[in-house]
Design a protein around this motif. Structure first.
Motif, PDB file in Angstrom:
ATOM      1  N   SER A   1     -26.631 -15.028 118.527  1.00  5.78           N
ATOM      2  CA  SER A   1     -26.896 -15.195 119.954  1.00  5.78           C
ATOM      3  C   SER A   1     -26.747 -13.889 120.737  1.00  5.78           C
ATOM      4  O   SER A   1     -27.252 -13.788 121.839  1.00  5.78           O
ATOM      5  N   THR A   2     -26.049 -12.899 120.200  1.00  3.38           N
ATOM      6  CA  THR A   2     -25.872 -11.642 120.918  1.00  3.38           C
ATOM      7  C   THR A   2     -26.736 -10.520 120.367  1.00  3.38           C
ATOM      8  O   THR A   2     -26.720  -9.427 120.903  1.00  3.38           O
ATOM      9  N   GLY A   3     -27.474 -10.760 119.289  1.00  2.00           N
ATOM     10  CA  GLY A   3     -28.236  -9.689 118.678  1.00  2.00           C
ATOM     11  C   GLY A   3     -29.729  -9.831 118.867  1.00  2.00           C
ATOM     12  O   GLY A   3     -30.221 -10.782 119.455  1.00  2.00           O
ATOM     13  N   PHE A   4     -30.433  -8.847 118.367  1.00  2.00           N
ATOM     14  CA  PHE A   4     -31.885  -8.810 118.414  1.00  2.00           C
ATOM     15  C   PHE A   4     -32.415  -8.512 117.021  1.00  2.00           C
ATOM     16  O   PHE A   4     -31.740  -7.882 116.207  1.00  2.00           O
ATOM     17  N   SER A   5     -33.643  -8.936 116.767  1.00  2.00           N
ATOM     18  CA  SER A   5     -34.289  -8.616 115.488  1.00  2.00           C
ATOM     19  C   SER A   5     -34.740  -7.159 115.514  1.00  2.00           C
ATOM     20  O   SER A   5     -34.700  -6.490 116.561  1.00  2.00           O
ATOM     21  N   GLY A   6     -35.197  -6.679 114.400  1.00  2.00           N
ATOM     22  CA  GLY A   6     -35.663  -5.291 114.311  1.00  2.00           C
ATOM     23  C   GLY A   6     -36.810  -5.002 115.263  1.00  2.00           C
ATOM     24  O   GLY A   6     -36.831  -3.960 115.934  1.00  2.00           O
ATOM     25  N   ILE A   7     -37.777  -5.917 115.350  1.00  2.00           N
ATOM     26  CA  ILE A   7     -38.918  -5.697 116.244  1.00  2.00           C
ATOM     27  C   ILE A   7     -38.474  -5.707 117.700  1.00  2.00           C
ATOM     28  O   ILE A   7     -38.992  -4.949 118.527  1.00  2.00           O
ATOM     29  N   GLU A   8     -37.471  -6.522 118.016  1.00  2.00           N
ATOM     30  CA  GLU A   8     -36.963  -6.564 119.391  1.00  2.00           C
ATOM     31  C   GLU A   8     -36.257  -5.261 119.751  1.00  2.00           C
ATOM     32  O   GLU A   8     -36.422  -4.742 120.860  1.00  2.00           O
ATOM     33  N   TRP A   9     -35.494  -4.685 118.814  1.00  2.00           N
ATOM     34  CA  TRP A   9     -34.864  -3.386 119.070  1.00  2.00           C
ATOM     35  C   TRP A   9     -35.926  -2.307 119.249  1.00  2.00           C
ATOM     36  O   TRP A   9     -35.766  -1.382 120.058  1.00  2.00           O
ATOM     37  N   THR A  10     -37.024  -2.412 118.513  1.00  2.00           N
ATOM     38  CA  THR A  10     -38.110  -1.444 118.649  1.00  2.00           C
ATOM     39  C   THR A  10     -38.730  -1.540 120.039  1.00  2.00           C
ATOM     40  O   THR A  10     -38.998  -0.520 120.679  1.00  2.00           O
ATOM     41  N   VAL A  11     -38.953  -2.752 120.516  1.00  2.00           N
ATOM     42  CA  VAL A  11     -39.502  -2.955 121.857  1.00  2.00           C
ATOM     43  C   VAL A  11     -38.566  -2.356 122.907  1.00  2.00           C
ATOM     44  O   VAL A  11     -39.010  -1.682 123.840  1.00  2.00           O
ATOM     45  N   ILE A  12     -37.281  -2.555 122.746  1.00  2.00           N
ATOM     46  CA  ILE A  12     -36.296  -2.001 123.682  1.00  2.00           C
ATOM     47  C   ILE A  12     -36.357  -0.478 123.673  1.00  2.00           C
ATOM     48  O   ILE A  12     -36.322   0.164 124.728  1.00  2.00           O
ATOM     49  N   GLY A  13     -36.452   0.107 122.505  1.00  4.02           N
ATOM     50  CA  GLY A  13     -36.535   1.564 122.403  1.00  4.02           C
ATOM     51  C   GLY A  13     -37.805   2.118 123.023  1.00  4.02           C
ATOM     52  O   GLY A  13     -37.789   3.137 123.721  1.00  4.02           O
ATOM     53  N   LEU A  14     -38.923   1.465 122.776  1.00  4.22           N
ATOM     54  CA  LEU A  14     -40.195   1.934 123.331  1.00  4.22           C
ATOM     55  C   LEU A  14     -40.256   1.764 124.842  1.00  4.22           C
ATOM     56  O   LEU A  14     -40.948   2.518 125.527  1.00  4.22           O
ATOM     57  N   ALA A  15     -39.541   0.794 125.366  1.00  3.86           N
ATOM     58  CA  ALA A  15     -39.529   0.558 126.816  1.00  3.86           C
ATOM     59  C   ALA A  15     -38.924   1.733 127.575  1.00  3.86           C
ATOM     60  O   ALA A  15     -39.189   1.893 128.769  1.00  3.86           O
TER      61      ALA A  15
END
Length: 131
Positions: A27-41
């Motif tokens: 519930s507190t984490g993100f998947s790899g693709i979600e971390w990538t989206v955060i980084g690209l943002a």
């Protein structure tokens, strides 16, 4: 040619990517693709959050400029929009942003994880710039 390993770019990203299958995240984490989206943002401007006006669309069509940075997946797009605002404003986000984030299927714990991670990255960048 150099490649950047985004799984190591954010606090907890690599541990979550290896510890959890892509479909299951705590519930507190993100998947790899979600971390990538955060980084690209981090590279997106606040202007990427709004719809382009008539003039922008006309010039984009005429000169091939102004490609949309919106993501096809609505859940990932909600994450991108929240992350863009967090990269630019830190913890000073409107309350409506929390509601949109949760309505997209994320939890309040994930929202806090997102803000804490981006805040740490912003502080690290400032230290490098001032040093």
């Amino acid at each position: 040619m150099a490649y950047m390993d985004l799984s190591q770019a954010f606090a907890g990203g690599a541990a979550l990517a290896t510890a959890q299958p892509a479909a299951e995240t705590p519930s507190t984490g993100f998947s790899g693709i979600e971390w990538t989206v955060i980084g690209l943002a981090a590279k997106d401007s606040l202007a990427s959050l709004g719809e382009p006006g008539r003039l922008s669309r006309a010039l984009g069509g005429l000169f091939g400029l102004g490609a949309s940075s919106k993501l096809a997946d609505p859940r990932l797009e909600a994450l991108r929009q929240t992350a863009v605002q967090a990269w630019h404003h830190g913890y000073l986000l409107p309350a409506s942003e929390i509601g949109r984030f949760i309505a997209a299927g994320f939890s309040l714990d994930q929202f806090e994880t997102l803000l804490a991670s981006i805040s740490r990255r912003r502080q690290t960048r400032r230290k490098r710039i001032t040093a």
